[in-house]
Design an enzyme around this catalytic site. Structure first.
Site, short mmCIF file in Angstrom:
data_model
loop_
_atom_site.label_atom_id
_atom_site.label_comp_id
_atom_site.label_asym_id
_atom_site.label_seq_id
_atom_site.Cartn_x
_atom_site.Cartn_y
_atom_site.Cartn_z
N ASP A 120 -80.93 76.74 69.10
CA ASP A 120 -79.62 77.05 68.48
C ASP A 120 -78.62 77.31 69.74
O ASP A 120 -77.48 77.23 69.54
CB ASP A 120 -79.64 77.96 67.57
CG ASP A 120 -80.00 79.32 68.25
OD1 ASP A 120 -80.40 79.30 69.25
OD2 ASP A 120 -79.45 80.28 67.64
N LYS A 121 -79.30 77.51 70.88
CA LYS A 121 -78.13 77.82 72.08
C LYS A 121 -79.19 77.86 73.19
O LYS A 121 -80.30 77.72 73.37
CB LYS A 121 -77.74 79.11 71.98
CG LYS A 121 -78.41 80.33 71.70
CD LYS A 121 -77.54 81.69 71.70
CE LYS A 121 -76.38 81.54 70.80
NZ LYS A 121 -76.21 81.00 69.38
#
Length: 478
Positions: free
Chosen positions: A336-337
């Site tokens: 997600d990041k």
């Protein structure tokens, strides 16, 4: 004493309920539980600790390293080689098998220790209200309904529904991957709000970076969010890697082929050429042993061990050797990041000044890196970054880390790149800590020469509204 049976069902979504509704559901009040109530709930819900998954003992882990078709073939080859009197060859085969088993046991043990470290994330002690008095109790003694007091630097001991929050911010990177502390409040959220948006909750294992708060325990042990993650890890299905499947397939066919050829040679020489069976049998066995590639596991084990050591130098522990091959076969990793998901670090990359932008090199919190172009008014920015700061940098075993807010740590690292001794000689006289209401932090410092300065940092729109002039290449200007 409250009816304990009513607590069999804890609030499903306490973040979506008003604080007073959670208090009623848990049959508690702001003065806290009595000792008798706490003892009864502890007996009902159990201690506030994560359950430890059943582990295989050292002997079982060692024996499981031999659960491979090719290892079976090698052990059989070693036995036959001993029978033929070739003790040196048998010793080499057994050494390869034992080396593979020992390396596998060591790596699996290290990985299980690392995975078990999640159980140490719960706070060892907690400040609670019991019977109207503030007490410090062991983290394991917390029960649903306890009122927990939070202060800066505390580790949240259980999942809490916040009842009070004064400038409270929590570091939730371990659950959400967000490197910036999250401001907390007491307002209820949406029932389907994701974990990072549940601002009325404080989750077990997270760290209080600033402010104070008070909350009621809504979940303990395995029922907490960190406990749920531990449960997911315990239920991970063991899958065979491509290398293990290929080696297993190869070993089965190779073993079958060797036995088939040996049987055909024995039958041909016995019934067609009428050779002596005893002498012929030992010859066929020798040929079968020679056909087994006993060097293959050694080469594979050494190659994988080199890969494991390379991963260990990058702080990645591999549980089983064949997993190295699976990692090498990965072509896409979805997260997600980037960076903060695993490192929880921030770095100043660019500084914008009236004369232009400056690019800051370097990674992490190490105060090392070139700034392009150098000069300008970077010194004034670095001084403000170093003085208007409550964090501290430290270096352990060559790795730089931060005690405090990650953003303030990034500012300290930047200050160290511009002025290594920026804060030397300055004494803090007073400070206004950062608060979500005014969105800035201010410090009053006296320098070694007696000069007194105020430095401010905060939200851009808030700080700019406080400014009258700006300092640029031409001096002060409005």
């Amino acid at each position: 004493m409250p009816d304990m049976a009513a607590l069999d069902t804890l609030p499903d979504a306490p973040h979506a309920l008003p604080a007073d509704a959670v208090l009623r559901h848990l049959q508690a009040d702001a003065m806290g539980l009595t000792e008798a109530e706490a003892a009864a709930r502890l007996a009902q819900f159990g201690p506030n600790r994560l359950p430890e998954a059943a582990r295989r003992g050292p002997l079982m882990r060692f024996l499981m390293q031999f659960n491979n078709v090719l290892i079976y073939v090698l052990l059989g080859a070693a036995a036959l080689t001993i029978g033929l009197g070739h003790l040196v060859d048998a010793g080499v085969i057994l050494a390869v098998v034992l080396a593979n088993a020992v390396i596998g046991v060591v790596q699996e043990g290290r990985a299980e220790q690392a995975m078990g470290a999640i159980r140490q994330m719960l706070a060892p002690h907690a400040a609670v209200m019991r019977g109207g008095r503030r007490l410090t109790v062991a983290g394991e003694a917390l029960v649903p309904g306890d009122i927990v007091l939070l202060e800066a630097g505390d580790k949240v001991p259980a999942d809490l529904r916040l009842l009070e929050a004064r400038g409270l911010a929590l570091q939730e990177a371990m659950l959400t991957g967000e490197s910036v502390p999250v401001d907390k409040g007491i307002a209820a959220g949406a029932p389907d709000a994701p974990l990072g948006d549940r601002h009325g909750m404080a989750f077990s294992g997270t760290l209080v970076t600033k402010g104070t708060g008070r909350g009621i325990v809504t979940a303990t042990g395995a029922a907490t969010e960190i406990g749920r993650i531990g449960g997911l890890l315990a239920g991970v299905e063991t899958l065979a890697t491509p290398l293990v499947r290929q080696m297993d397939h190869f070993a089965r066919w190779l073993s079958l082929l060797i036995l088939l050829i040996a049987g055909l040679l024995l039958a041909f020489a016995t019934f067609v050429q009428h050779r002596d069976f005893a002498e012929l049998f030992m010859t066929v066995v020798g040929m079968a042993v020679a056909a087994i590639p006993e060097g293959l596991p050694a080469v594979m084990t050494i190659t994988l061990a080199i890969g494991v050591q390379g991963m260990a130098r990058r702080h990645a522990i591999v549980r089983r050797l064949p997993a190295i091959e699976a990692i090498g076969a990965v072509s896409v990793i979805c997260t997600d990041k980037t960076g903060t998901l695993t490192r929880n670090e921030m770095t100043v990359a660019t500084v914008a000044l009236p004369e232009g932008r400056h690019v800051v090199a370097g990674e992490g919190y190490a105060p090392d890196g070139a700034i392009t172009p150098p000069g300008g008014h970077l010194g004034g920015i670095a001084l403000a970054a170093a003085l208007c700061n409550d964090a501290e940098l430290h270096c352990k075993a060559g790795i730089w880390g931060v005690e405090g807010d990650p953003m303030e740590g990034a500012l300290l690292a930047f200050a160290g790149k511009v002025l290594p001794e920026a804060a030397a000689g300055w004494q803090r006289l007073d400070a206004i800590p950062f608060d979500a209401r005014h969105r800035f932090m201010a410090v009053l410092n006296r320098g070694a020469d007696g000069a007194v300065l105020v430095h401010v940092k905060g939200a851009p729109e808030r700080v700019l509204n406080m400014c009258r002039d700006q300092w640029g290449p031409g001096g002060r200007s409005r």
